[in-house]
Design a protein around this motif. Sequence first.
Motif, PDB file in Angstrom:
ATOM      1  N   THR A   1      -4.102   6.725  -6.475  1.00 55.07           N
ATOM      2  CA  THR A   1      -4.194   6.124  -5.136  1.00 55.07           C
ATOM      3  C   THR A   1      -4.271   4.601  -5.229  1.00 55.07           C
ATOM      4  N   LEU A   2      -4.911   4.095  -6.288  1.00 57.43           N
ATOM      5  CA  LEU A   2      -4.978   2.634  -6.458  1.00 57.43           C
ATOM      6  C   LEU A   2      -3.575   2.078  -6.710  1.00 57.43           C
ATOM      7  N   GLU A   3      -2.827   2.815  -7.509  1.00 54.67           N
ATOM      8  CA  GLU A   3      -1.450   2.423  -7.813  1.00 54.67           C
ATOM      9  C   GLU A   3      -0.636   2.307  -6.517  1.00 54.67           C
ATOM     10  N   LYS A   4      -0.800   3.282  -5.648  1.00 52.91           N
ATOM     11  CA  LYS A   4      -0.042   3.279  -4.383  1.00 52.91           C
ATOM     12  C   LYS A   4      -0.482   2.119  -3.500  1.00 52.91           C
ATOM     13  N   ALA A   5      -1.796   1.877  -3.453  1.00 49.91           N
ATOM     14  CA  ALA A   5      -2.312   0.794  -2.606  1.00 49.91           C
ATOM     15  C   ALA A   5      -1.801  -0.562  -3.090  1.00 49.91           C
ATOM     16  N   MET A   6      -1.726  -0.734  -4.400  1.00 50.88           N
ATOM     17  CA  MET A   6      -1.277  -2.017  -4.938  1.00 50.88           C
ATOM     18  C   MET A   6       0.192  -2.254  -4.616  1.00 50.88           C
ATOM     19  N   ALA A   7       0.951  -1.159  -4.542  1.00 47.41           N
ATOM     20  CA  ALA A   7       2.387  -1.306  -4.284  1.00 47.41           C
ATOM     21  C   ALA A   7       2.693  -1.448  -2.796  1.00 47.41           C
ATOM     22  N   ASP A   8       1.693  -1.199  -1.948  1.00 46.25           N
ATOM     23  CA  ASP A   8       1.915  -1.215  -0.501  1.00 46.25           C
ATOM     24  C   ASP A   8       1.671  -2.620   0.050  1.00 46.25           C
ATOM     25  N   THR A   9       2.718  -3.258   0.586  1.00 43.50           N
ATOM     26  CA  THR A   9       2.557  -4.639   1.067  1.00 43.50           C
ATOM     27  C   THR A   9       1.619  -4.721   2.273  1.00 43.50           C
ATOM     28  N   ALA A  10       1.440  -3.604   2.977  1.00 43.41           N
ATOM     29  CA  ALA A  10       0.564  -3.636   4.159  1.00 43.41           C
ATOM     30  C   ALA A  10      -0.914  -3.633   3.766  1.00 43.41           C
ATOM     31  N   VAL A  11      -1.202  -3.253   2.542  1.00 37.99           N
ATOM     32  CA  VAL A  11      -2.612  -3.184   2.107  1.00 37.99           C
ATOM     33  C   VAL A  11      -3.028  -4.524   1.502  1.00 37.99           C
ATOM     34  N   THR A  12      -4.097  -5.107   2.041  1.00 34.78           N
ATOM     35  CA  THR A  12      -4.589  -6.360   1.444  1.00 34.78           C
ATOM     36  C   THR A  12      -5.926  -6.152   0.731  1.00 34.78           C
ATOM     37  N   SER A  13      -6.703  -5.165   1.213  1.00 41.20           N
ATOM     38  CA  SER A  13      -8.007  -4.915   0.582  1.00 41.20           C
ATOM     39  C   SER A  13      -8.141  -3.450   0.197  1.00 41.20           C
TER      40      SER A  13
ATOM     41  N   PRO B   1     -14.635   3.841  -3.767  1.00 44.71           N
ATOM     42  CA  PRO B   1     -15.914   4.479  -3.448  1.00 44.71           C
ATOM     43  C   PRO B   1     -16.687   4.883  -4.702  1.00 44.71           C
ATOM     44  N   LYS B   2     -17.963   5.098  -4.490  1.00 47.34           N
ATOM     45  CA  LYS B   2     -18.778   5.593  -5.625  1.00 47.34           C
ATOM     46  C   LYS B   2     -18.217   6.933  -6.069  1.00 47.34           C
ATOM     47  N   GLY B   3     -18.235   7.180  -7.349  1.00 46.27           N
ATOM     48  CA  GLY B   3     -17.736   8.459  -7.859  1.00 46.27           C
ATOM     49  C   GLY B   3     -16.232   8.486  -8.025  1.00 46.27           C
ATOM     50  N   ALA B   4     -15.561   7.324  -7.793  1.00 44.79           N
ATOM     51  CA  ALA B   4     -14.103   7.305  -7.953  1.00 44.79           C
ATOM     52  C   ALA B   4     -13.756   7.475  -9.423  1.00 44.79           C
ATOM     53  N   MET B   5     -12.583   8.066  -9.657  1.00 45.28           N
ATOM     54  CA  MET B   5     -12.137   8.265 -11.044  1.00 45.28           C
ATOM     55  C   MET B   5     -11.448   6.991 -11.536  1.00 45.28           C
ATOM     56  N   LEU B   6     -12.211   5.925 -11.563  1.00 45.08           N
ATOM     57  CA  LEU B   6     -11.657   4.633 -11.970  1.00 45.08           C
ATOM     58  C   LEU B   6     -12.660   3.893 -12.830  1.00 45.08           C
ATOM     59  N   THR B   7     -12.184   3.294 -13.891  1.00 41.39           N
ATOM     60  CA  THR B   7     -13.056   2.462 -14.712  1.00 41.39           C
ATOM     61  C   THR B   7     -12.601   1.021 -14.530  1.00 41.39           C
ATOM     62  N   HIS B   8     -13.454   0.079 -14.933  1.00 40.22           N
ATOM     63  CA  HIS B   8     -13.063  -1.334 -14.814  1.00 40.22           C
ATOM     64  C   HIS B   8     -11.801  -1.619 -15.626  1.00 40.22           C
ATOM     65  N   ALA B   9     -11.712  -0.987 -16.802  1.00 40.24           N
ATOM     66  CA  ALA B   9     -10.521  -1.211 -17.628  1.00 40.24           C
ATOM     67  C   ALA B   9      -9.275  -0.713 -16.903  1.00 40.24           C
ATOM     68  N   GLY B  10      -9.406   0.427 -16.238  1.00 45.49           N
ATOM     69  CA  GLY B  10      -8.275   0.991 -15.501  1.00 45.49           C
ATOM     70  C   GLY B  10      -7.878   0.109 -14.328  1.00 45.49           C
ATOM     71  N   ILE B  11      -8.893  -0.373 -13.602  1.00 46.21           N
ATOM     72  CA  ILE B  11      -8.612  -1.240 -12.448  1.00 46.21           C
ATOM     73  C   ILE B  11      -7.895  -2.510 -12.924  1.00 46.21           C
ATOM     74  N   GLU B  12      -8.410  -3.066 -14.008  1.00 43.01           N
ATOM     75  CA  GLU B  12      -7.819  -4.294 -14.568  1.00 43.01           C
ATOM     76  C   GLU B  12      -6.339  -4.034 -14.938  1.00 43.01           C
ATOM     77  N   ARG B  13      -6.099  -2.870 -15.522  1.00 42.15           N
ATOM     78  CA  ARG B  13      -4.751  -2.538 -15.976  1.00 42.15           C
ATOM     79  C   ARG B  13      -3.789  -2.416 -14.785  1.00 42.15           C
ATOM     80  N   VAL B  14      -4.257  -1.769 -13.733  1.00 42.82           N
ATOM     81  CA  VAL B  14      -3.392  -1.609 -12.560  1.00 42.82           C
ATOM     82  C   VAL B  14      -3.099  -2.986 -11.943  1.00 42.82           C
TER      83      VAL B  14
END
Lengths: 111, 887
Positions: free
Chosen positions: A62-74, A78-91
Motif C-alpha cells: 500500500t505504501l508503494e501505491k501511495a508513493m506512486a499516486d500523484t494525488a497523495v501528498t501525505s 498506523p501502529k501495527g503496520a507491516m513496515l519497518t524503517h528500512a522498508g520505508i526508506e527503501r520505498v
Amino acid sequence: MSLNSAKAELQDIAAAAATRNAMEQDCRFLSHGCRLYTIDAGWQSDALRRSGDVAVCDSMLTLEKAMADTAVTSVLIPKGAMLTHAGIERVCRRHGVTKVLFEEVGGDTDE
Amino acid sequence: MKHTERDLLKTKIKDLTAEDKSKLETPLGTLTRPFPMWGTQRIRHKNGRTDLDQVLTTIAAQSDGVTGESEPMMVYSTRPYKEVMALAYCDMPVPSMLPLFFDGLERRKPESTNRTQFMIGDPGHGKSFLGALQSRLRSKERAEVLDCGGKNMRELLFEMVLDFGTGDALPTAIDKRLQAGALQPISVGLLKELDKPLSDSGEGSKDKRIVEVAENGDVLSIDWAQLKTVGHARVDHAFSILSQVSKIEGLDNQGGNALGMNSQFGPLVQKFINGEEMVLDEYNKSREGTDDNLQTVWQFMIGEIDTCTVENPLKNKDAASGPSEFTFKREDMKAGFFITLTGNKKEDGLTTRSLNKSVYSRLSPQTLPDPDVMDWQHRICQMMTGMPVSTLYHVFRDDADKKPEDFGKWLLWLRETKAESEGTVVPDLQKNLLNNWKDVVSASEKLAKFYDKWALMTDSEKLMESGNTALVEEVDDEYTKKEGIDFRKIKQHLEEAIPIRPRMQPFDAPVKLDMRPWDEKPDLGTRMPENPSAHFGTRLVEYLDRIVYEKSAAVGKTKLYDKLQGAMQEFGLRDIHLQEGEHSHQRSVEQLLNLSDFDSPSLSRRAEAARKVFCEFVRQADPDIEASDDHIISAARMREVLEDVARRNAEGQPELMVVNRAHESLSRDPVQPAEIRDEAANYSMAEEDVPSLSLRDIVHHDDFLAALAMPTVSSNNLDSIWGDDLRQFLSSGQTDVDVNDEPLKMAENRSETKLGITSLQVLFNGKAGPEPVSLHVVRDSARNKTLIVSEEVPSSLLPAFREAGITHVNRNAADARHKTELALRDMVTQAPGASMDKLAAAFGYRYDIGDATKEDIGAQLPDFLVSKNMESVASKYVVRKPGGPQV
C-alpha cells in the motif's frame, strides 16, 4: 452553520493541530526530501485519518501505491503496520518524489 | 490534436508545436530573479594579476536593454511557475553540483538529442537526489529510482516478472494473513526463503532485503514491488515458493489470486514509451558484463544514432510470452524522457567496478568534486530550515543586508510555497529559523567549518596533506569507511537534535527513587509545551559533544578526540572564551540556534510575545479581568513600551521595570519603573538619612517575575538588578574582605566566568499575610541561563520562562533542592572548577552561611537557596519608584 458543517470544521481544525504537533517533534529525513514524523496514537492520529487528506498505508504494497499516486501528498503509517524503517526508506528511495509520512506511535496519552 | 498540459511531456518531441514548447517553458535565472551558480571564472586581483578560480555567483539571462531578456535557463515543466521556483530554490543542489544541475536542464531541452546524464561521486553527495529533483521540477509524477547494485543490466530492456494479476490479490491476501497472525507456520517459513538466493550470492544486504524478519522470527514486511522484478535468475525460485504458499493457504482456489511469470519490456523501454524520467542509481555496482548489449542503446540515448533495435532473449524461455524486440527511434522520443545515471567513486568498496571504456566514452560521466565548506553549509541550512539560506545569502548579500526583513519574507514565501505544493505546513522550528536567518547563516558557517575539519580528520587518505599526521595511528581506512563524515552523517546528527527528547542527567546528579508500589502512572505535574526552537542550539551542541566523544575517545582515539575538541572550540560551537579569559563578542552556535521570540530581531514579534505573557498573567492574577488581549493592551502600545525599554538599555541607563496591575493604568503602562534599595548602602549613611520602607513600597513577587517573562523587559531587568553598594560597604574599612576576590565579582555579576548571584526581597502573600520573601537569582550570562529560586509562581509564566532561559524553582516544592542542584550544575559545567564554591561564597556576602571559605561549600548552595530560614545580612528590596500606582 449546520451541525454537519460545524463538525467538519472541527475535524479540519483537529487534523491541522495534529499535523502541526507532529511536525514540531521527531523527524527522520528520508530520500528525496521525504520526511517521517511521529504522531501520537489517539485523537491526533484519528483526526489525521478522518481528514481524508492522508493515505493510510499498512504494508509495503500500500505504501508503494501511495508513493506512486500523484494525488497523495501525505501518508499515515498506523501502529501495527507491516513496515519497518528500512522498508520505508527503501520505498522512498526508489520513488523520486517528496511526500510527508506520519508514523503512529505511543498510546492515548493526551486525551 | 489538442494536448492537455499533462500530456505535453508525454508527447513525441516532433509533435510539439511552438506554442506547446512555450507552455512548457519555465525560465529560471532571469535578470531580476537570478539563480545561484558555481563555476570557474578569471578573477582579477588587486595587484592586477588574474587567476582562474571557482566562485559562487549567479546565472541570469542577458539583456541588451532593447530586446528584453534572452536565454535564461529553462525548465520544461507542467507544474505552475511558483512551484518550480520554490522547488528549485529550496531543494537546490549544493554549490559544487550546480554546474551539473545546469547541464541537466540543458540536456532536457526538447531539441537535445542527449537524453542522459551520468554523475560519479561519493555516497550521500546527492546524485540521485539531483536526478529526481530535475524530474520533480518538470512534473508531479515520480521519477523511478532503480538501484542497479548487483543487478543484471540486460533486464533494463526486457525482464522476467512475477505476475500477480490486477489488484495484486495474492500479495494483499498474504499480507492480511501475516498481519492477523493467521498464516500457517510452514508458509511463514517458506516466505522467509524468498531472500535466500540473494543472501547466497552476497547481495542480500539489509537495504535490499525482500523479507524483513524480526528477532523472534515473525515476518515484519514483504517488499512485493522488489520481489516482482527480482530478476530472471530468481523469479523461478520466487514463483515456486509463492505457488506453494498459495496452495497451503488455500488461496489458489480463490478467484483473482493469479500467479504467473511474464517477460515484458524492462524499465528503460517502458520509460521511453511513456516519456518519463528514470534514475539508474549506482550503475557501476551493477553485475559485471551485463551491460554489454546496452552499448548501442546508450549510443541512441546520447544522440549518436537515431535508431536501435534490441531483441528479447527471454521470449519463449520457460514458455514465457512477451514482446520479441523493441526499436528505439529518435522520432518516438518524448519530451519527458530522460535517464540519469549515478555511480560511486571506484574506491567505494569492492562491489564498485570500473566501467568499460566504451561506457565512459559514450556516457561521459561527470565526477563531482569533494564537498567544501560552502557545500556543507548549504546542506546544513537545507536540513535545518528546508532551504539553502547560506547559499542564497552569499549570492544576494548586498540586497539581503540592505533589506533583511524583506529577504526573510522572501525566504519564508519560498519555503511556504514548497510546503503548499507538498500539501503540508512549514514546521515551527523552520519558521523560527527562517525568521532569524542571519543567525542561521552564522551558525551554519561555524558548523560547516567544524564538519569540514572533522571530515579531513577522519579521511585516512588526506591525513598528511591536511596537517593531521598525528592521527595516522588512530584513523585507518576501516575507520574512514565507518565513521568518515559525509552528508548522511550530518543528516543523522540533525535528526537527533531537532526533536525535544528526555535529557540524560549528569552522572553525579542526585537520583531519587519512589519506592512505593508503582500501580499508577506517576504524576508529571503540569506539562508545558516547549517551543522546539528555544533550545535547539543547546540540543545540537550537546549531541555533537556526545557523539564526538563516542566516536573518538570512547573507542580509544584520544588524539582524535583532542583535535575534535579543539575544532569545536575554534569554531565556536559552545560559548566562546578568548585565551585571556575575555568573553568574545561572537555568539556561539549554541546561542545562535537557541531561538525564541525573546530574542527575535523583530520588535513586533517580541512585543506580541510580551503582550501575550502580560495579558495571560493579569487574567490569571485577577479573575475579574476577562477581556481579550486587544482590550487589555494594544499591540502598538506594547511595542512602544518595549522600544522605550530597549532604548534606555542601549543608552546605558537600564531601569528596572515591573508589571503594573492597576486596572486604571495597565493599558497605558503595562510596566512601571522600580528600583533596588540595598541595605548595604545604609551602612555608610547617617541613620536619619536611611530612607524609610513600608510593605506598600515593596514590589509583589509575581509582578517582578511577570516582567522577567516578557521579552526585552526580561533581559533589561536581568541587567538592572546588580549594583556596587556591597563593594562600597566592604571597602569602607568596616571589613577586611578583599574587594577584588572572585565571589564579590560574582555577587556584582562582573566575574570573568560570567556567573553571577544575588538575592532580592519582594512581597509575597504568605499564610500570615503579606511579607517580604527572598528571591534568589543565579545568572550565567555567557549562555543566557538564569536560575530563580522563590515562592510559587503563576503557571501562565512558566512557558515564557523556558523561552527566556529561566529555570524557576518553587522552594516549597518537594523536589526543590533536586531541581536547584541540577540547574546549578548545568550552569557551572562550562565554568572553571570550584565555581560552585565561589557562588556559595558570593551568596555568603548577604546571608549568614557560616564559614564561606570552607572547602566544598558549593555543595550546600542548593540548600541555602531553597531554605526559608536564611538570615539576611544586607537585603536588597525591590521597590516601586515613587509616583507609581499601588496595586
